[in-house]
Design a protein around this motif. Structure first.
Motif, mmCIF file in Angstrom:
data_model
loop_
_atom_site.group_PDB
_atom_site.id
_atom_site.type_symbol
_atom_site.label_atom_id
_atom_site.label_comp_id
_atom_site.label_asym_id
_atom_site.label_seq_id
_atom_site.Cartn_x
_atom_site.Cartn_y
_atom_site.Cartn_z
ATOM 1 N N PHE A 1 0.831 -1.209 0.000
ATOM 2 C CA PHE A 1 0.000 0.000 0.000
ATOM 3 C C PHE A 1 0.868 1.262 0.000
ATOM 4 O O PHE A 1 0.609 2.215 -0.748
ATOM 5 C CB PHE A 1 -0.926 0.005 1.222
ATOM 6 N N ASP A 2 1.899 1.276 0.841
ATOM 7 C CA ASP A 2 2.785 2.439 0.887
ATOM 8 C C ASP A 2 3.522 2.621 -0.437
ATOM 9 O O ASP A 2 3.704 3.760 -0.912
ATOM 10 C CB ASP A 2 3.787 2.273 2.026
ATOM 11 N N TYR A 3 3.949 1.524 -1.023
ATOM 12 C CA TYR A 3 4.666 1.585 -2.296
ATOM 13 C C TYR A 3 3.758 2.158 -3.393
ATOM 14 O O TYR A 3 4.170 3.029 -4.193
ATOM 15 C CB TYR A 3 5.136 0.183 -2.658
ATOM 16 N N VAL A 4 2.507 1.702 -3.416
ATOM 17 C CA VAL A 4 1.557 2.189 -4.422
ATOM 18 C C VAL A 4 1.282 3.679 -4.234
ATOM 19 O O VAL A 4 1.230 4.454 -5.198
ATOM 20 C CB VAL A 4 0.256 1.360 -4.347
ATOM 21 N N ASP B 1 3.676 8.524 -19.160
ATOM 22 C CA ASP B 1 3.445 7.113 -19.488
ATOM 23 C C ASP B 1 4.350 6.195 -18.675
ATOM 24 O O ASP B 1 3.928 5.123 -18.202
ATOM 25 C CB ASP B 1 3.674 6.886 -20.987
ATOM 26 N N ALA B 2 5.602 6.630 -18.498
ATOM 27 C CA ALA B 2 6.529 5.813 -17.712
ATOM 28 C C ALA B 2 6.068 5.724 -16.252
ATOM 29 O O ALA B 2 6.096 4.645 -15.634
ATOM 30 C CB ALA B 2 7.939 6.398 -17.783
ATOM 31 N N ALA B 3 5.632 6.858 -15.696
ATOM 32 C CA ALA B 3 5.143 6.847 -14.310
ATOM 33 C C ALA B 3 3.885 5.996 -14.183
ATOM 34 O O ALA B 3 3.705 5.268 -13.198
ATOM 35 C CB ALA B 3 4.868 8.274 -13.843
ATOM 36 N N LEU B 4 2.990 6.064 -15.188
ATOM 37 C CA LEU B 4 1.766 5.258 -15.163
ATOM 38 C C LEU B 4 2.087 3.770 -15.216
ATOM 39 O O LEU B 4 1.482 2.957 -14.492
ATOM 40 C CB LEU B 4 0.874 5.659 -16.337
ATOM 41 N N GLU B 5 3.028 3.414 -16.013
ATOM 42 C CA GLU B 5 3.414 2.007 -16.096
ATOM 43 C C GLU B 5 4.039 1.518 -14.793
ATOM 44 O O GLU B 5 3.852 0.361 -14.399
ATOM 45 C CB GLU B 5 4.393 1.805 -17.257
ATOM 46 N N ARG B 6 4.774 2.415 -14.106
ATOM 47 C CA ARG B 6 5.346 2.025 -12.816
ATOM 48 C C ARG B 6 4.245 1.733 -11.803
ATOM 49 O O ARG B 6 4.322 0.768 -11.035
ATOM 50 C CB ARG B 6 6.279 3.122 -12.292
ATOM 51 N N VAL B 7 3.198 2.587 -11.788
ATOM 52 C CA VAL B 7 2.090 2.362 -10.850
ATOM 53 C C VAL B 7 1.414 1.030 -11.153
ATOM 54 O O VAL B 7 1.147 0.216 -10.255
ATOM 55 C CB VAL B 7 1.082 3.519 -10.923
ATOM 56 N N ARG B 8 1.116 0.800 -12.431
ATOM 57 C CA ARG B 8 0.451 -0.449 -12.804
ATOM 58 C C ARG B 8 1.326 -1.660 -12.486
ATOM 59 O O ARG B 8 0.825 -2.712 -12.054
ATOM 60 C CB ARG B 8 0.109 -0.423 -14.280
ATOM 61 N N ASP B 9 2.617 -1.498 -12.695
ATOM 62 C CA ASP B 9 3.525 -2.615 -12.408
ATOM 63 C C ASP B 9 3.516 -2.955 -10.921
ATOM 64 O O ASP B 9 3.497 -4.138 -10.542
ATOM 65 C CB ASP B 9 4.939 -2.233 -12.856
ATOM 66 N N VAL B 10 3.510 -1.938 -10.066
ATOM 67 C CA VAL B 10 3.473 -2.196 -8.622
ATOM 68 C C VAL B 10 2.163 -2.877 -8.250
ATOM 69 O O VAL B 10 2.139 -3.836 -7.458
ATOM 70 C CB VAL B 10 3.662 -0.879 -7.837
ATOM 71 N N TYR B 11 1.035 -2.397 -8.816
ATOM 72 C CA TYR B 11 -0.252 -3.029 -8.531
ATOM 73 C C TYR B 11 -0.261 -4.496 -8.978
ATOM 74 O O TYR B 11 -0.719 -5.390 -8.243
ATOM 75 C CB TYR B 11 -1.381 -2.269 -9.217
ATOM 76 N N GLU B 12 0.241 -4.749 -10.169
ATOM 77 C CA GLU B 12 0.233 -6.115 -10.689
ATOM 78 C C GLU B 12 1.107 -7.030 -9.834
ATOM 79 O O GLU B 12 0.743 -8.169 -9.545
ATOM 80 C CB GLU B 12 0.718 -6.120 -12.144
ATOM 81 N N ARG B 13 2.256 -6.516 -9.410
ATOM 82 C CA ARG B 13 3.126 -7.329 -8.560
ATOM 83 C C ARG B 13 2.499 -7.573 -7.192
ATOM 84 O O ARG B 13 2.667 -8.638 -6.600
ATOM 85 C CB ARG B 13 4.478 -6.637 -8.385
ATOM 86 N N ALA B 14 1.765 -6.566 -6.690
ATOM 87 C CA ALA B 14 1.144 -6.710 -5.372
ATOM 88 C C ALA B 14 0.032 -7.755 -5.397
ATOM 89 O O ALA B 14 -0.030 -8.634 -4.527
ATOM 90 C CB ALA B 14 0.611 -5.367 -4.892
ATOM 91 N N VAL B 15 -0.874 -7.665 -6.391
ATOM 92 C CA VAL B 15 -2.014 -8.584 -6.419
ATOM 93 C C VAL B 15 -1.591 -9.985 -6.822
ATOM 94 O O VAL B 15 -2.367 -10.943 -6.666
ATOM 95 C CB VAL B 15 -3.112 -8.060 -7.362
ATOM 96 N N LEU C 1 -6.222 -4.112 -2.147
ATOM 97 C CA LEU C 1 -5.317 -3.821 -3.262
ATOM 98 C C LEU C 1 -6.083 -3.825 -4.581
ATOM 99 O O LEU C 1 -5.891 -2.943 -5.444
ATOM 100 C CB LEU C 1 -4.187 -4.848 -3.302
ATOM 101 N N TRP C 2 -6.977 -4.799 -4.768
ATOM 102 C CA TRP C 2 -7.794 -4.841 -5.984
ATOM 103 C C TRP C 2 -8.721 -3.631 -6.063
ATOM 104 O O TRP C 2 -8.887 -3.026 -7.143
ATOM 105 C CB TRP C 2 -8.616 -6.132 -6.011
ATOM 106 N N LEU C 3 -9.314 -3.268 -4.932
ATOM 107 C CA LEU C 3 -10.225 -2.117 -4.942
ATOM 108 C C LEU C 3 -9.480 -0.828 -5.283
ATOM 109 O O LEU C 3 -9.959 -0.007 -6.085
ATOM 110 C CB LEU C 3 -10.914 -1.999 -3.582
ATOM 111 N N ASP C 4 -8.310 -0.633 -4.671
ATOM 112 C CA ASP C 4 -7.526 0.562 -4.998
ATOM 113 C C ASP C 4 -7.074 0.549 -6.448
ATOM 114 O O ASP C 4 -7.024 1.606 -7.112
ATOM 115 C CB ASP C 4 -6.314 0.644 -4.071
ATOM 116 N N TYR C 5 -6.739 -0.616 -6.969
ATOM 117 C CA TYR C 5 -6.319 -0.750 -8.365
ATOM 118 C C TYR C 5 -7.451 -0.327 -9.304
ATOM 119 O O TYR C 5 -7.247 0.462 -10.248
ATOM 120 C CB TYR C 5 -5.901 -2.195 -8.623
ATOM 121 N N ALA C 6 -8.667 -0.815 -9.008
ATOM 122 C CA ALA C 6 -9.809 -0.468 -9.860
ATOM 123 C C ALA C 6 -10.122 1.024 -9.783
ATOM 124 O O ALA C 6 -10.404 1.670 -10.801
ATOM 125 C CB ALA C 6 -11.018 -1.289 -9.449
#
Length: 748
Positions: free
Chosen positions: A328-331, A352-366, A384-389
């Motif tokens: 959660f803190d990382y995201v 775009d690079a920053a957006l991909e970093r966020v998505r990558d952290v979410y994907e690794r977390a879930v 984590l899924w709710l915050d991702y959505a």
């Protein structure tokens, strides 16, 4: 003393004369015997002197003969000869000792010290030369030798000694001493050459840093840069060597910072950090962060801080991938970086690079699915899924991806074992925001059909309420009550819905169905809601009275009796039919139907008798207190006196405990009517005794209560006064009970 024990002190009174601890210590010191001191010898002529010297030499020779290997004996012998100014004899003793142990450092130091005390400098030089030749690895001898030469202002000689010493490649302190000596005499070029020779012997990072700092202090900046560059060339570009040379990079960058060459310093930091993994460069990265805070731009500083935090989070998740708090803190860190970049107007590629970093952290977390099928392991993970959505919906506006996130999360949860109502409800709300109402209803319907749950029903009902689909709400309440007919709250909410829609017949029918259920979770709140509905909405006193009668037949609780009596004695709104006729006059105050105090008293009396028949004393006290409060507000003094006369007293009762066999005294509530029924033959006599007691109390101005008893209260925490004896307490208790009965009879 008796039997070896200390005598018994009979008089423990303080002594007439007191002494302090200081006096005790001083007295003990004065009583100590003086130590033995050898007598002083006075030599009157040379003959006595020769005799004394001969005797001492004989003693020393005898001692060294017995302990030939003791250097201490040799040293004492030689120093004594030196004290007699017999330096040749002293040297002879030292030489004999060196024959015994030529590697004794203490012996060499004592020998040289003797020569220096006698100002035989050349002898001392010769001794130091012999010592360092024999023991070249003993630094103490070299230090003493150099100090002697420098003390004699023989700088070339001291330098020659250092050169001899350096050939043996001593430790760093020796090189530092050589350099310090050259600095003291302002021979800085010679010191620089010594640093170069030192590097050749020990090419360690700290030595390079000291050399460069020396060159910087003497303002040879080009030479200092040359030293650092030579060091970097020496260590090379391999990761292991760069990790070893972090101190060199740090010192090089700090020197450039002091010289205000900030770009040079930044290049040096980046050069090292690019070639080292973050886990091995914590110190260097901290120095770089501090540098950017002081001299860097805001964007560079933020990226540096973010990089440092990323390293920390990566280490933590690598250690424990299921520590969802760290995820959660990382995201939040990556999302904050994305928002900051957008606010500062970053380029499209950076966003775009920053957006991909966020998505990558979410994907690794879930991807770290909790082990096992226990809900407690999934509680943090599902957020984590709710915050991702929500991130995909709010930040990126990628609604299709958000929908896919919700679908994936719903498919992942094992709904047969447990479910999360919040996940279903948020997915449905998302579909509503996308104006896809059928999909939202289908989702919630699937959730209820697959894993019905109270929160899921409530969320679905609230959604339909917000959409004002009241027919669907009724249907959902019916399904809800079919699923859990024992839920009193659901029955109440259903009836409140019908009341809000002004379908009072349906509301009353729902309440009837609810109270008719064989088992309810909290039946008291359902009955209370039903009664409040009949009073406030319908204004039907007869119906309410019948409800109270039904409730009393079911429970008979003292609070029900109290509420029933207060209802009979209080005013209620007009019946609904009459209210609708009078609604035309809006300015007039709403009319009410007054209560019946007589009926209220009858209910109180019924309740008292009912509780008495059940033997519930504490409940009877509570009912009497409510009755008394009602009479104080609505009745006369006679009514209040009647209720007061029915109040119990707190008495003591003794009985034998069956387990321990001891007499135990307990407190108990004694009611007047109970005592009258228990002792009918002596009741009249006790009435008269109590009347006499009251008349005496009025004459003397004292209390009318008999000793040993106090009137009971709702808290019943006070303790009665102590009586004189058990028989007297029982007589007084009966008298007080008879007086209470008299008051009750008079009230009637």
């Amino acid at each position: 003393m008796q039997d070896g024990r200390a005598p018994r002190i009979r008089n423990r009174a303080p002594a007439a004369f007191q002494i302090t601890a200081e006096q005790l210590l001083r007295e003990a010191q004065e009583r100590q015997e003086p130590t033995f001191r050898a007598p002083k010898q006075r030599v009157e002529d040379f003959e006595e002197l020769h005799e004394y010297r001969g005797r001492k030499r004989k003693e020393f020779e005898e001692r060294i003969r017995r302990t030939r290997g003791s250097i201490k004996e040799w040293t004492q012998y030689a120093n004594w000869e030196a004290s007699q100014n017999e330096f040749d004899r002293s040297r002879s003793v030292f030489e004999r000792a060196l024959d015994v142990d030529p590697r004794s450092v203490q012996l060499w130091l004592s020998y040289t010290e003797m020569e220096l005390k006698s100002r035989n400098v050349q002898h001392a030089r010769n001794l130091f030369d012999r010592a360092v030749t024999l023991l070249p690895r003993v630094d103490q001898l070299w230090y003493k030798y150099v100090y002697l030469e420098e003390l004699l202002q023989n700088v070339p000689g001291a330098r020659q000694v250092f050169e001899r010493w350096m050939k043996w490649e001593p430790d760093d302190k020796a090189w530092q001493a050589y350099i310090k000596m050259e600095e003291r005499y302002n021979e800085l070029d010679r010191a620089s050459v010594i640093y170069e020779r030192w590097i050749a012997v020990r090419p360690e990072p700290r030595v390079w840093v000291k050399w460069a700092k020396f060159e910087e202090e003497r303002e040879k900046l080009d030479k200092a840069r040359e030293v650092f560059q030579t060091a970097l060339q020496f260590f090379g570009d391999e990761e292991e060597q760069i990790e070893k040379a972090q101190a060199v990079f740090n010192a090089f960058a700090k020197m450039e910072t002091r010289l205000k060459e900030y770009e040079r310093a930044r290049v040096i930091y980046k050069f090292a950090l690019e070639r080292l993994p973050r886990s091995k460069s914590a110190t260097l990265y901290a120095a770089y962060t501090k540098f950017e805070k002081q001299h860097g731009a805001r964007s560079i500083l933020e990226s540096t801080v973010l990089g440092k935090r990323r390293i920390q989070y990566e280490d933590e998740v690598a250690h424990d991938g299921r520590n969802y708090d760290v995820w959660f803190d990382y995201v939040r860190l990556e999302e904050g970086a994305l928002r900051t970049l957008r606010e500062e107007g970053g380029t499209k590629e950076e966003e775009d690079a920053a957006l991909e970093r966020v998505r990558d952290v979410y994907e690794r977390a879930v991807a770290h699915v909790p082990p096992g099928q226990e809900k407690r392991h999934w509680r943090r993970y599902i957020f984590l899924w709710l915050d991702y959505a929500l991130f995909e919906e709010i930040e990126t506006k990628d609604y299709e991806r958000a929908r896919q996130v919700y679908r994936t999360a719903l498919n992942l949860v094992p709904h047969k074992q447990f479910t999360f109502s919040k996940l279903w409800i948020m997915a449905a709300r998302f579909e509503v925001r996308q104006l896809d109402l059928p999909s939202a209803r289908k989702l919630l319907g699937s959730g209820i059909g697959m894993c019905p749950k109270e929160a899921l029903f409530k969320g679905y009902i609230q959604l339909e309420m917000d959409l004002r689909e009241f027919d669907r709400v009724r249907t959902l309440y019916e399904k809800y009550l079919e699923y859990d007919p024992t839920n009193s709250g659901a029955w109440i909410k259903y009836a409140e819905l019908e009341t809000a829609l002004e379908d009072f017949a349906r509301a009353e029918a729902i309440f009837e169905l609810g109270v008719a259920q064989p088992s309810l979770s909290m039946p008291e709140i359902l009955w209370k809601a039903y009664i409040d509905f009949e009073v406030d909405e319908q204004g039907d006193r007869e119906k309410t009275r019948s409800l109270y009668e039904r409730l009393i037949s079911l429970s008979g609780h003292h609070k029900v009796w109290i509420s029933y009596a207060e209802f009979e004695g209080s005013s209620i709104p007009l019946p609904r039919a009459q209210r609708e006729e009078e609604e035309e006059d809006e300015d007039a105050e709403p009319r009410v139907v007054a209560g019946e105090p007589t009926l209220a008293r009858q209910v109180f009396e019924r309740g008292y008798k009912n509780l008495k028949s059940k033997g519930l004393k504490a409940e009877r006290v509570a009912l009497l207190e409510a009755w008394k409060a009602y009479e104080e507000a609505n009745g006369t003094e006679a009514d209040v006196a009647k209720v007061q006369g029915m109040m119990p007293i707190v008495g003591r009762k003794q009985h034998v405990d069956k387990e321990t066999g001891q007499v135990v005294e307990d407190w108990e509530l004694v009611f007047a009517d109970d005592e009258r029924e228990a002792n009918p033959t002596s009741f009249k006599f006790l009435q008269m005794a109590h009347a006499w007691k009251n008349s005496q109390a009025k004459k003397t101005g004292g209390s009318g209560l008999l000793s040993g008893f106090t009137a009971a209260t709702s808290e019943r925490t006070g303790a009665p006064a102590q009586g004189s004896s058990r028989d007297a307490q029982m007589r007084e208790r009966r008298e007080d009970d008879s007086g209470s009965d008299v008051a009750s009879s008079d009230g009637e």
